[in-house]
Design a protein around this motif. Structure first.
Motif, PDB file in Angstrom:
ATOM      1  N   THR A 188       0.843  -1.159  -0.132  1.00 43.68           N
ATOM      2  CA  THR A 188       0.015   0.024  -0.064  1.00 43.68           C
ATOM      3  C   THR A 188       0.794   1.228   0.053  1.00 43.68           C
ATOM      4  OG1 THR A 188      -1.749  -1.127   1.031  1.00 43.68           O
ATOM      5  CG2 THR A 188      -1.869   1.159   1.311  1.00 43.68           C
ATOM      6  N   GLY A 189       1.865   1.209   0.709  1.00 45.05           N
ATOM      7  CA  GLY A 189       2.428   2.719   0.940  1.00 45.05           C
ATOM      8  C   GLY A 189       3.475   2.699  -0.221  1.00 45.05           C
ATOM      9  N   GLY A 190       4.135   1.503  -0.791  1.00 46.43           N
ATOM     10  CA  GLY A 190       4.762   1.458  -1.961  1.00 46.43           C
ATOM     11  C   GLY A 190       4.022   2.110  -2.953  1.00 46.43           C
ATOM     12  N   THR A 191       2.663   1.835  -3.271  1.00 47.32           N
ATOM     13  CA  THR A 191       1.852   2.207  -4.359  1.00 47.32           C
ATOM     14  C   THR A 191       1.734   3.825  -4.100  1.00 47.32           C
ATOM     15  OG1 THR A 191       0.751   0.109  -4.514  1.00 47.32           O
ATOM     16  CG2 THR A 191      -0.345   2.246  -5.139  1.00 47.32           C
ATOM     17  N   GLY A 192       1.427   4.184  -2.879  1.00 44.31           N
ATOM     18  CA  GLY A 192       1.727   5.764  -2.665  1.00 44.31           C
ATOM     19  C   GLY A 192       3.012   6.452  -3.312  1.00 44.31           C
ATOM     20  N   PHE A 193       4.268   5.696  -3.013  1.00 41.65           N
ATOM     21  CA  PHE A 193       5.455   6.221  -3.736  1.00 41.65           C
ATOM     22  C   PHE A 193       5.346   6.291  -5.196  1.00 41.65           C
ATOM     23  CE2 PHE A 193       7.515   4.227   0.309  1.00 41.65           C
ATOM     24  CZ  PHE A 193       6.973   5.061   0.972  1.00 41.65           C
ATOM     25  N   GLY A 194       4.669   4.971  -5.591  1.00 43.68           N
ATOM     26  CA  GLY A 194       4.679   4.885  -7.017  1.00 43.68           C
ATOM     27  C   GLY A 194       3.677   6.119  -7.816  1.00 43.68           C
ATOM     28  N   ILE A 195       2.652   6.305  -7.189  1.00 37.86           N
ATOM     29  CA  ILE A 195       1.961   7.370  -7.746  1.00 37.86           C
ATOM     30  C   ILE A 195       2.500   8.772  -7.724  1.00 37.86           C
ATOM     31  CG2 ILE A 195      -0.374   8.745  -7.153  1.00 37.86           C
ATOM     32  CD1 ILE A 195      -1.449   6.047  -6.006  1.00 37.86           C
ATOM     33  N   MET A 196       3.414   9.145  -6.583  1.00 39.74           N
ATOM     34  CA  MET A 196       4.110  10.212  -6.734  1.00 39.74           C
ATOM     35  C   MET A 196       5.102  10.066  -7.963  1.00 39.74           C
ATOM     36  SD  MET A 196       3.880  12.456  -4.256  1.00 39.74           S
ATOM     37  CE  MET A 196       3.727  12.649  -2.465  1.00 39.74           C
ATOM     38  N   ALA A 197       5.859   9.115  -8.217  1.00 37.35           N
ATOM     39  CA  ALA A 197       6.694   8.832  -9.229  1.00 37.35           C
ATOM     40  C   ALA A 197       6.115   9.088 -10.719  1.00 37.35           C
ATOM     41  CB  ALA A 197       7.270   7.616  -9.315  1.00 37.35           C
ATOM     42  N   ILE A 198       4.819   8.379 -10.638  1.00 39.00           N
ATOM     43  CA  ILE A 198       4.044   8.768 -12.110  1.00 39.00           C
ATOM     44  C   ILE A 198       3.890  10.282 -12.297  1.00 39.00           C
ATOM     45  CG2 ILE A 198       1.826   8.217 -13.019  1.00 39.00           C
ATOM     46  CD1 ILE A 198       1.611   5.641 -11.745  1.00 39.00           C
ATOM     47  N   VAL A 199       3.684  10.909 -11.219  1.00 42.63           N
ATOM     48  CA  VAL A 199       3.253  12.425 -11.413  1.00 42.63           C
ATOM     49  C   VAL A 199       4.620  13.012 -11.986  1.00 42.63           C
ATOM     50  CG1 VAL A 199       2.761  14.601  -9.966  1.00 42.63           C
ATOM     51  CG2 VAL A 199       1.327  12.653  -9.832  1.00 42.63           C
ATOM     52  N   ILE A 247       6.469   9.922 -19.426  1.00 40.92           N
ATOM     53  CA  ILE A 247       5.336   9.302 -20.216  1.00 40.92           C
ATOM     54  C   ILE A 247       4.332  10.418 -20.512  1.00 40.92           C
ATOM     55  CG2 ILE A 247       5.907   7.059 -18.951  1.00 40.92           C
ATOM     56  CD1 ILE A 247       3.538   7.933 -16.954  1.00 40.92           C
ATOM     57  N   SER A 248       3.169  10.151 -21.272  1.00 42.73           N
ATOM     58  CA  SER A 248       2.308  10.876 -21.518  1.00 42.73           C
ATOM     59  C   SER A 248       1.360  11.125 -20.164  1.00 42.73           C
ATOM     60  CB  SER A 248       1.618  10.497 -22.726  1.00 42.73           C
ATOM     61  OG  SER A 248       0.682   9.612 -22.368  1.00 42.73           O
ATOM     62  N   ARG A 249       0.697  12.424 -20.351  1.00 41.74           N
ATOM     63  CA  ARG A 249      -0.243  12.548 -19.235  1.00 41.74           C
ATOM     64  C   ARG A 249      -1.290  11.547 -19.233  1.00 41.74           C
ATOM     65  NH1 ARG A 249      -1.145  17.585 -16.707  1.00 41.74           N
ATOM     66  NH2 ARG A 249      -2.989  17.844 -15.480  1.00 41.74           N
ATOM     67  N   ALA A 250      -1.915  11.449 -20.323  1.00 46.15           N
ATOM     68  CA  ALA A 250      -3.199  10.381 -20.408  1.00 46.15           C
ATOM     69  C   ALA A 250      -2.488   9.193 -19.867  1.00 46.15           C
ATOM     70  CB  ALA A 250      -3.396  10.218 -22.154  1.00 46.15           C
ATOM     71  N   ALA A 251      -1.225   8.566 -20.342  1.00 50.44           N
ATOM     72  CA  ALA A 251      -0.804   7.319 -19.825  1.00 50.44           C
ATOM     73  C   ALA A 251      -0.730   7.231 -18.111  1.00 50.44           C
ATOM     74  CB  ALA A 251       0.515   7.003 -20.030  1.00 50.44           C
ATOM     75  N   GLY A 252      -0.332   8.178 -17.604  1.00 49.26           N
ATOM     76  CA  GLY A 252      -0.240   8.498 -16.051  1.00 49.26           C
ATOM     77  C   GLY A 252      -1.524   8.454 -15.442  1.00 49.26           C
ATOM     78  N   VAL A 253      -2.592   9.370 -16.069  1.00 45.57           N
ATOM     79  CA  VAL A 253      -3.919   9.525 -15.424  1.00 45.57           C
ATOM     80  C   VAL A 253      -4.563   7.730 -15.770  1.00 45.57           C
ATOM     81  CG1 VAL A 253      -6.404   9.998 -16.052  1.00 45.57           C
ATOM     82  CG2 VAL A 253      -4.472  11.647 -16.026  1.00 45.57           C
ATOM     83  N   THR A 254      -4.372   7.254 -16.696  1.00 43.44           N
ATOM     84  CA  THR A 254      -4.928   5.817 -16.945  1.00 43.44           C
ATOM     85  C   THR A 254      -4.291   4.989 -15.704  1.00 43.44           C
ATOM     86  OG1 THR A 254      -5.023   5.960 -19.265  1.00 43.44           O
ATOM     87  CG2 THR A 254      -5.057   3.876 -18.413  1.00 43.44           C
ATOM     88  N   ARG A 255      -3.019   5.110 -15.428  1.00 42.76           N
ATOM     89  CA  ARG A 255      -2.458   4.087 -14.434  1.00 42.76           C
ATOM     90  C   ARG A 255      -3.103   4.504 -13.269  1.00 42.76           C
ATOM     91  NH1 ARG A 255       2.057   0.956 -13.546  1.00 42.76           N
ATOM     92  NH2 ARG A 255       1.756   0.236 -16.071  1.00 42.76           N
TER      93      ARG A 255
END
Length: 327
Positions: free
Chosen positions: A192-203, A211-219
């Protein structure tokens, strides 16, 4: 008269013979000297061969003995090996009538590796005397400080670190949930916590155009949909470990089989960052913000005060309640 002279002559001969025999018995043969064959000293790179760290990978080993060595016994009598037993081929040269041995590895040793020099009693002198002072000497080689990759500037290095960090969360995200795996070898186990880090990394990746903005939103939408529709929630909080395919809780320990408020906080921080970043009127981004609001507002933070205390409690289990009791 002649007879007396003859008698005296015989007496003289007998006396001389007696004196000669007595002198011979007074001088016994000397006792043979037994050879001493010992190790006097050993050095590595001219330093005493006590345990050493950070040695160069082509060290010069010098061993001095009290007597000349039988060269035929050196190969088995003096062995350099790694700690796993792998022997090292050595070049050998001799000095001082074969009582001094100079050794050096044929090829460079491995970096940051422990080596053992064994000088054992199978080593013999030229007079076939076995070594009476076996010795074992340990040393560790130095690190390899040479550049392994092309040298780049600080800015380029930071770019590389940021991109590779993002790639872990992007490339190894669970195919069903999109959540971050605990390790790249964790299979269905996501964190769960690692997923929070991953979302930060996607931003960050969208902002850096990795990556594209659309790809980030989709994930991120994949993650929020999975959290909303598949995962077990405990007063709005999530477990530390989750099955990324089914959403079921995977116990982190015997008593930690329910809510983990710290991990949930990391997750929410990532989601709130995504909510602020994906802020356009686009229908997909609007949908994402709405789903993040539901997840964020769904956490009953006050309930984790365990009776309105002025602290938050880390864990709660549907089976063990507040047994861990960590504020």
């Amino acid at each position: 008269m002649m007879r007396c002279i003859h008698c005296m002559y015989i007496f003289f001969l007998l006396s001389a013979a007696g004196i000669s025999c007595k002198k011979a018995s007074d001088n016994p043969q000397p006792t043979p000297v037994i050879e001493t064959f010992k190790l006097i000293t050993a050095t590595i790179n001219s330093n005493e061969a006590t345990p050493q760290n950070g040695l160069n990978v082509l060290p010069v080993i010098k061993v001095i003995f009290t007597a000349a060595m039988d060269r035929n016994t050196v190969v088995n009598g003096i062995v350099l090996s790694q700690s796993n037993g792998t022997a090292v081929a050595l070049n050998a040269s001799y000095q001082n009538n074969d009582s001094v041995l100079i050794l050096q590895p044929v090829i460079a040793l491995a970096f940051i590796t422990k080596y053992i020099l064994s000088v054992n009693s199978t080593l013999k002198s030229k007079k076939n005397t076995a070594l009476s002072t076996p010795a074992v000497i340990n040393f560790i080689t130095q690190i390899d400080s040479s550049d392994k990759f092309p040298v780049i500037g600080d800015s380029a290095l930071l770019d590389k670190v940021q991109k590779q960090t993002f790639k872990y969360f992007w490339d190894f995200g669970h195919p069903v949930s999109g959540m971050a795996r605990e390790r790249n070898t964790s299979g269905d186990l996501v964190t769960t916590g690692g997923t929070g880090f991953g979302i930060m990394a996607i931003v960050a990746a969208v902002n850096r155009k990795f990556i594209s903005r659309a790809a980030g939103v989709t994930r991120v939408l994949k993650i929020t949909d999975f959290l909303t529709n598949s995962c077990t929630q405990y007063h709005g909080a999530f477990a530390h470990w989750i099955n990324g395919a089914s959403g079921a809780t995977i116990p982190f320990s015997t008593d930690d089989d329910g809510a983990d408020l710290v991990e949930t906080s990391y997750l929410m921080q990532g989601l709130l960052t995504a909510k602020q970043y994906f802020n356009t009127a686009d229908i997909t981004e609007t949908d994402l913000r709405n789903k993040i609001n539901i997840l964020w507002n769904g956490v009953d933070w006050n309930w984790f005060r365990q009776g309105s205390q002025n602290v938050l409690y880390w864990h709660w289990s549907p089976n063990k309640a507040w047994i861990m009791n960590a504020q």
